[in-house]
Scaffold this active site. Structure first.
Site, PDB file in Angstrom:
ATOM      1  N   ARG A 132      43.134  48.322  38.679  1.00 38.13           N
ATOM      2  CA  ARG A 132      42.322  49.548  38.672  1.00 38.13           C
ATOM      3  C   ARG A 132      41.327  49.621  37.512  1.00 38.13           C
ATOM      4  O   ARG A 132      41.625  49.172  36.408  1.00 38.13           O
ATOM      5  CB  ARG A 132      43.255  50.764  38.614  1.00 38.13           C
ATOM      6  CG  ARG A 132      44.056  50.923  39.885  1.00 38.13           C
ATOM      7  CD  ARG A 132      45.168  51.935  39.760  1.00 38.13           C
ATOM      8  NE  ARG A 132      45.906  52.032  41.023  1.00 38.13           N
ATOM      9  CZ  ARG A 132      46.811  51.134  41.417  1.00 38.13           C
ATOM     10  NH1 ARG A 132      47.124  50.106  40.657  1.00 38.13           N
ATOM     11  NH2 ARG A 132      47.406  51.261  42.583  1.00 38.13           N
ATOM     12  N   HIS A 158      41.013  46.661  43.049  1.00 45.01           N
ATOM     13  CA  HIS A 158      40.964  45.352  43.700  1.00 45.01           C
ATOM     14  C   HIS A 158      39.586  44.951  44.240  1.00 45.01           C
ATOM     15  O   HIS A 158      39.482  44.404  45.339  1.00 45.01           O
ATOM     16  CB  HIS A 158      41.986  45.288  44.829  1.00 45.01           C
ATOM     17  CG  HIS A 158      43.421  45.285  44.369  1.00 45.01           C
ATOM     18  ND1 HIS A 158      43.811  44.914  43.106  1.00 45.01           N
ATOM     19  CD2 HIS A 158      44.576  45.624  45.033  1.00 45.01           C
ATOM     20  CE1 HIS A 158      45.123  45.006  43.010  1.00 45.01           C
ATOM     21  NE2 HIS A 158      45.615  45.442  44.145  1.00 45.01           N
ATOM     22  N   HIS A 178      47.546  38.019  45.565  1.00 45.51           N
ATOM     23  CA  HIS A 178      48.329  39.161  46.027  1.00 45.51           C
ATOM     24  C   HIS A 178      49.306  38.821  47.160  1.00 45.51           C
ATOM     25  O   HIS A 178      49.423  39.596  48.126  1.00 45.51           O
ATOM     26  CB  HIS A 178      47.367  40.276  46.454  1.00 45.51           C
ATOM     27  CG  HIS A 178      47.864  41.652  46.181  1.00 45.51           C
ATOM     28  ND1 HIS A 178      49.004  42.159  46.751  1.00 45.51           N
ATOM     29  CD2 HIS A 178      47.376  42.628  45.390  1.00 45.51           C
ATOM     30  CE1 HIS A 178      49.179  43.402  46.329  1.00 45.51           C
ATOM     31  NE2 HIS A 178      48.206  43.712  45.492  1.00 45.51           N
ATOM     32  N   ASP A 187      55.175  49.247  39.661  1.00 46.27           N
ATOM     33  CA  ASP A 187      53.773  48.938  39.973  1.00 46.27           C
ATOM     34  C   ASP A 187      53.038  49.015  38.635  1.00 46.27           C
ATOM     35  O   ASP A 187      52.178  49.854  38.425  1.00 46.27           O
ATOM     36  CB  ASP A 187      53.225  49.958  40.984  1.00 46.27           C
ATOM     37  CG  ASP A 187      51.851  49.560  41.533  1.00 46.27           C
ATOM     38  OD1 ASP A 187      51.342  48.499  41.128  1.00 46.27           O
ATOM     39  OD2 ASP A 187      51.310  50.315  42.351  1.00 46.27           O
ATOM     40  N   GLU A 227      51.412  39.536  40.173  1.00 46.18           N
ATOM     41  CA  GLU A 227      49.972  39.326  40.072  1.00 46.18           C
ATOM     42  C   GLU A 227      49.590  39.048  38.614  1.00 46.18           C
ATOM     43  O   GLU A 227      49.397  39.977  37.838  1.00 46.18           O
ATOM     44  CB  GLU A 227      49.239  40.573  40.565  1.00 46.18           C
ATOM     45  CG  GLU A 227      49.674  41.052  41.945  1.00 46.18           C
ATOM     46  CD  GLU A 227      49.327  42.525  42.190  1.00 46.18           C
ATOM     47  OE1 GLU A 227      48.168  42.910  41.948  1.00 46.18           O
ATOM     48  OE2 GLU A 227      50.202  43.278  42.615  1.00 46.18           O
TER      49      GLU A 227
END
Ligand code: GLA
Length: 381
Positions: free
Chosen positions: A110, A135, A209, A281, A346
């Site tokens: 982000r 992304h 991803h 996350d 990631e």
């Protein structure tokens, strides 16, 4: 060897033998083949490349988004299963995908308010994740068709993907030339090597991803997978998952994965920053010198014995526990993907780095070459 290539090319496939083509069974060859995989809505042809190493591992990769559509790896009994989520057909990827298996750029993760300032100019990106940019924008690197070149080298079959992102694409400055080289090595590693060059100062954060389930895709949730993350700190976030610019010690929190712990053990912990996910996350600050290649994480699935190690030269790791999978996607083999049915690892720079001067820089200048290597290494225990 030449004879073999000629024969298979006549069948519309390109197959290259590394060694011993005459004596080994086809499944024991290190090969790369290609086939048509349909067209985008704009009519661009998409191809699928199938990479085999001599150990029987297989990766299938699309020229659309550089998507890893299949990744077949052995369990402790030598039984192969596809360990990534995705779709059987291109249409699924065109219609709705939470970045299944894709190359992510120009900026993975982000950017707050989709805005940043570089050398006195403020750039406004599309806001595609609440108030923020995520992304790479509305049509990021996961949604473009890459140019492909295949080969078989000493390390295994290799697919080199290239894409030129035009100055201003998705709001980012500079013509950016990107290459992403996938290799399926003889050590059951899926290796991804990025390079990029720009003709104007820009920002860049390229990652990958894949949604992994080491029990095999479609085989339930990943809450029993045991995770180790090589990090003493995370970068805490606000409720929009934008980093605050601070660092937080993991000690005594559900973010401490220095002792291997099942994903499900603390995922519902009331820790407010964890609940912003909701669930994992977040970005971990990997314990290694800036730019050094090293182990970021290790994941074990106890039933199959499959192990995934994540290695990279990136300073951060976004560990995402598939919190937004909600049963509305039916993927490969008719599997319905529900919450926590997969996890992503990631390797990347920290979220919102363009607006956080104290984070490692994500700026790329003309004359510089950006490098990022990510290795997903599979084994069993
Ligand atoms: C990343 C983000 C998540 C989510 C997924 C895709 O992992 O951090 O919040 O957007 O991609 O759904």
């Amino acid at each position: 060897m030449n004879h073999h290539i000629t024969q298979t090319m006549a069948a519309g496939l390109l197959t290259v033998c590394l060694v011993g083509c005459e004596t080994m069974s086809p499944s024991k060859l290190s090969t790369i083949t290609k086939a048509d995989f349909g067209k985008t809505s704009e009519g661009q042809a998409v191809e699928i490349y199938t990479l085999h190493n001599s150990k029987g591992a297989e990766a299938r990769i699309l020229t659309y988004g550089g998507i890893v559509q299949k990744l077949s790896m052995p369990d402790k009994h030598g039984k192969f299963a596809d360990v990534v989520l995705g779709y059987d057909q291109l249409q699924g990827y065109l219609d709705k995908t939470p970045y299944f298996g894709a190359l992510v750029g120009r900026y993975g993760n982000r950017i707050g308010a989709g805005k940043f300032t570089l050398q006195g100019t403020t750039y406004q990106l599309a806001t595609n994740n609440g108030a923020n940019a995520l992304h790479g924008g509305l049509k990021g690197f996961d949604k473009v068709v890459w140019t492909a070149k295949s080969s078989v080298g000493v390390h295994g079959p290799q697919l080199a993907l290239a894409y030129v992102s035009k100055d201003g694409e998705e709001g980012y400055p500079g013509n950016l030339e990107v290459t992403a080289i996938y290799t399926l090595t003889e050590n059951n590693e899926l290796k991804l090597e990025y390079t990029a060059k720009t003709d104007k100062p820009t920002v860049l954060n390229l990652t990958h991803h894949s949604y992994f389930n080491l029990a095999g895709q479609g085989n339930g949730d990943i809450l029993g997978h045991v995770v180790y993350i090589n990090a003493d700190q995370t970068t805490p976030v606000d409720s929009g998952l934008i980093t605050t610019g601070k660092f937080a010690d993991v000690t005594g929190t559900p973010f401490d994965f220095r002792t291997p712990t099942a994903i499900g053990t603390r995922i519902n912990d009331p820790n407010p920053i964890l609940q912003y996910g909701p669930g994992y996350d977040h970005n971990w600050v990997i314990n290694k010198p800036l730019g050094a290649f090293g182990l970021q994480a290790r994941v074990v699935e106890p039933t199959s014995g499959r192990v995934l190690e994540v290695w990279s030269d990136e300073p951060g790791l976004q560990f995402y526990a598939g919190n937004f999978l909600d049963g509305t996607i039916t993927g490969k083999g008719g599997a319905v993907y529900k919450i926590h049915d997969a996890f992503c690892m990631e390797p990347q720079h920290y979220p919102d780095s363009p607006n956080k001067p104290n984070f490692p820089s994500v700026e790329l200048k003309p004359g510089q070459t950006f490098h990022n290597t990510i290795v997903y290494k599979f084994s069993v225990e």
